[in-house]
Design an enzyme around this catalytic site. Structure first.
Site, mmCIF file in Angstrom:
data_model
loop_
_atom_site.group_PDB
_atom_site.id
_atom_site.type_symbol
_atom_site.label_atom_id
_atom_site.label_comp_id
_atom_site.label_asym_id
_atom_site.label_seq_id
_atom_site.Cartn_x
_atom_site.Cartn_y
_atom_site.Cartn_z
ATOM 1 N N ARG A 1 0.841 -1.208 0.000
ATOM 2 C CA ARG A 1 0.000 0.000 0.000
ATOM 3 C C ARG A 1 0.875 1.257 0.000
ATOM 4 O O ARG A 1 0.440 2.366 -0.300
ATOM 5 C CB ARG A 1 -0.985 0.012 1.181
ATOM 6 C CG ARG A 1 -1.912 1.210 1.163
ATOM 7 C CD ARG A 1 -3.243 1.024 1.927
ATOM 8 N NE ARG A 1 -3.143 0.223 3.121
ATOM 9 C CZ ARG A 1 -2.608 0.624 4.277
ATOM 10 N NH1 ARG A 1 -2.121 1.837 4.388
ATOM 11 N NH2 ARG A 1 -2.545 -0.204 5.309
ATOM 12 N N TYR B 1 -13.255 19.861 -14.076
ATOM 13 C CA TYR B 1 -13.795 18.507 -14.270
ATOM 14 C C TYR B 1 -14.965 18.279 -13.312
ATOM 15 O O TYR B 1 -14.932 18.745 -12.168
ATOM 16 C CB TYR B 1 -12.677 17.497 -14.008
ATOM 17 C CG TYR B 1 -13.133 16.080 -14.138
ATOM 18 C CD1 TYR B 1 -13.456 15.551 -15.372
ATOM 19 C CD2 TYR B 1 -13.248 15.269 -13.017
ATOM 20 C CE1 TYR B 1 -13.895 14.249 -15.488
ATOM 21 C CE2 TYR B 1 -13.675 13.962 -13.122
ATOM 22 C CZ TYR B 1 -14.009 13.456 -14.371
ATOM 23 O OH TYR B 1 -14.438 12.178 -14.480
ATOM 24 N N ASP C 1 -4.570 20.722 -13.083
ATOM 25 C CA ASP C 1 -4.990 19.461 -13.683
ATOM 26 C C ASP C 1 -4.531 19.504 -15.139
ATOM 27 O O ASP C 1 -5.095 20.230 -15.956
ATOM 28 C CB ASP C 1 -6.513 19.316 -13.571
ATOM 29 C CG ASP C 1 -7.017 17.985 -14.118
ATOM 30 O OD1 ASP C 1 -6.337 17.396 -14.989
ATOM 31 O OD2 ASP C 1 -8.101 17.544 -13.687
ATOM 32 N N LYS D 1 -6.539 8.897 -19.338
ATOM 33 C CA LYS D 1 -6.748 9.555 -20.620
ATOM 34 C C LYS D 1 -5.499 9.400 -21.503
ATOM 35 O O LYS D 1 -5.138 8.292 -21.831
ATOM 36 C CB LYS D 1 -7.141 11.014 -20.389
ATOM 37 C CG LYS D 1 -8.222 11.189 -19.306
ATOM 38 C CD LYS D 1 -9.561 10.604 -19.674
ATOM 39 C CE LYS D 1 -10.544 10.544 -18.509
ATOM 40 N NZ LYS D 1 -10.752 11.768 -17.760
HETATM 41 C C1 LIG Z 1 -11.260 12.113 -16.444
HETATM 42 C C2 LIG Z 1 -10.734 13.334 -15.785
HETATM 43 C C3 LIG Z 1 -10.536 13.371 -14.392
HETATM 44 C C4 LIG Z 1 -10.885 12.207 -13.487
HETATM 45 O O1 LIG Z 1 -10.014 11.140 -13.677
HETATM 46 P P1 LIG Z 1 -10.409 9.589 -13.405
HETATM 47 O O2 LIG Z 1 -9.210 8.868 -13.854
HETATM 48 O O3 LIG Z 1 -11.650 9.309 -14.191
HETATM 49 O O4 LIG Z 1 -10.677 9.462 -11.940
HETATM 50 C C5 LIG Z 1 -10.013 14.523 -13.857
HETATM 51 N N1 LIG Z 1 -9.698 15.599 -14.619
HETATM 52 C C6 LIG Z 1 -9.892 15.592 -15.954
HETATM 53 C C7 LIG Z 1 -9.539 16.801 -16.745
HETATM 54 C C8 LIG Z 1 -10.416 14.464 -16.583
HETATM 55 O O5 LIG Z 1 -10.624 14.477 -17.898
#
Ligand SMILES: *Cc1c(COP(=O)(O)O)cnc(C)c1O
Length: 369
Positions: free
Chosen positions: A50, A101, A174, A199
């Site tokens: 962990r 998001y 982000d 992504k």
């Molecule tokens: C998809 C996304 C998230 C969340 O990520 P997960 O891997 O689905 O938890 C956060 N920020 C952006 C810009 C995203 O496209």
């Protein structure tokens, strides 16, 4: 004699391929293994999975080098985002652009509901953003996402992050949509970068994974320790197989992103001349764009239903092109037009993508008016 390459001297595309490999002893594997062990023999660098895992380390070394900092993998993008938001003490103020998001939106709402302040500034209002930052103290937080999703507004990150740094305000970016190939926020003064690795970084729509990155400085390492503690104690950890797949995907990031970006630029140009499209939202780089179709929400839904090659689905950043009407989600902000379609452009041949998009727009919109 060492057979290791000096990865700091490499170009990004080479680094993506060369980093995070096992030591080159005779007979060694070319790839890091999927380390399926919950515990490790005493007195080593990690004693329990962990806290750490060799498969994680290979991925973290690679992403960290790419962003120019120290990376930490999480079980999802939201896991990394929740950890970064835990840097904000209860009751303090967070300044955020007007679009983030939707999972982040939920956590901002929870912060407000528990007595904290959330100040929203339009993403493109740089002066407003600077004024909002000037009103913050070192215990507050700045949260940015650029380009915004799905309106594709661009925040002036160099200016805004420099002001936050000057004021001692902790800033988080982000960087999911830009990827470190287009933007390296730590080099602009950001404190923490978060990613949905789900992504572009992994790129094949087969894992859910997240990451954070901090600068390799005293301040950055101190923030990193708080994020690590959050990951360990909240259990926001990934399985080693997911991390292995993400590292495999990361190897081809520059190739995938180059092709997808070229496709997006070409499609943005062609869409501007399409009779079924009233507005193209394209930030000039990257592989995401959004279009307002000439019709209402139902017409936009029909366009999605008529697509054959484009995959009608949420999410983004995979090798396959995806499209979605974002307002189909009740949680999507009202500022997003009901007839807006978000396009995540993949790596297919651009003429096939265009042919399918054109027929979907014509099929979907022909029964209106
Ligand atoms: C998809 C996304 C998230 C969340 O990520 P997960 O891997 O689905 O938890 C956060 N920020 C952006 C810009 C995203 O496209």
């Amino acid at each position: 004699m060492s057979h290791e390459v000096d990865s700091s001297a490499l170009h990004t595309d080479t680094f993506l391929v060369a980093a995070g490999r096992p030591e080159r002893t005779a007979g060694a594997s070319v790839n890091v293994g999927v380390e399926l062990s919950s515990t490790f023999a005493a007195d080593g660098p990690v004693n329990y999975a962990r806290v750490g895992n060799p498969t994680w380390t290979a991925f973290e070394t690679t992403l960290g080098g790419l962003e120019g900092g120290l990376a930490m993998v999480f079980g999802s993008g939201m896991g990394a985002i929740a950890a970064a938001l835990s840097l904000l003490a209860p009751g303090r103020t967070i300044v955020a652009a007007d679009q983030t998001y939707n999972g982040t939106e939920d956590l901002l709402a929870a912060h407000a509901a528990s007595g904290g302040a959330v100040v929203r500034v339009p993403a493109v209002d740089t002066d407003g953003m600077l004024r909002a930052i000037d009103a913050l103290t070192a215990d507050d937080l700045l949260w940015l996402e650029s380009p915004t999703n799905p309106l594709m507004d661009v925040i002036d990150l160099p200016v805004v992050l420099a002001r936050a740094r000057e004021r001692g305000v902790t800033s988080v970016v982000d960087n999911t949509l830009s990827t470190p190939l287009l933007c390296r926020p730590l080099s602009l003064g950001a404190d923490v970068v978060v990613h949905s690795v789900t992504k572009y970084l992994s790129g094949h729509s087969d894992v859910v994974l997240g990451a954070s990155v901090v600068a390799d400085t005293e301040r950055g390492r101190a923030l990193g320790e708080r994020l690590r503690r959050h990951r360990t104690l909240h259990g926001a950890i990934p399985g080693p197989m997911e991390v292995y797949l993400a590292l495999r995907g990361l190897r081809t990031l520059s190739l995938r992103f180059e092709r997808a970006g070229a496709n997006a630029a070409e499609l943005a140009g062609r869409l501007r001349g399409h009779p079924g499209v009233t507005r193209v939202r394209y930030p000039g780089q990257g592989a995401m764009l959004a279009i307002d179709v000439d019709g209402d929400a139902e017409a936009a839904e029909r366009v999605c239903a008529a697509a054959r090659l484009w995959f009608h689905s949420t999410s983004l950043g995979g090798v396959e092109s995806q499209l979605e009407r974002r307002r189909r989600h009740p949680s999507e902000p009202a500022g997003v037009p009901p007839n807006l379609l978000r396009l995540s452009v993949g790596i297919e041949n651009v003429d096939d993508l265009w042919a399918d998009l054109d027929q979907a727009l014509r099929t979907g919109l022909s029964t209106t008016s």
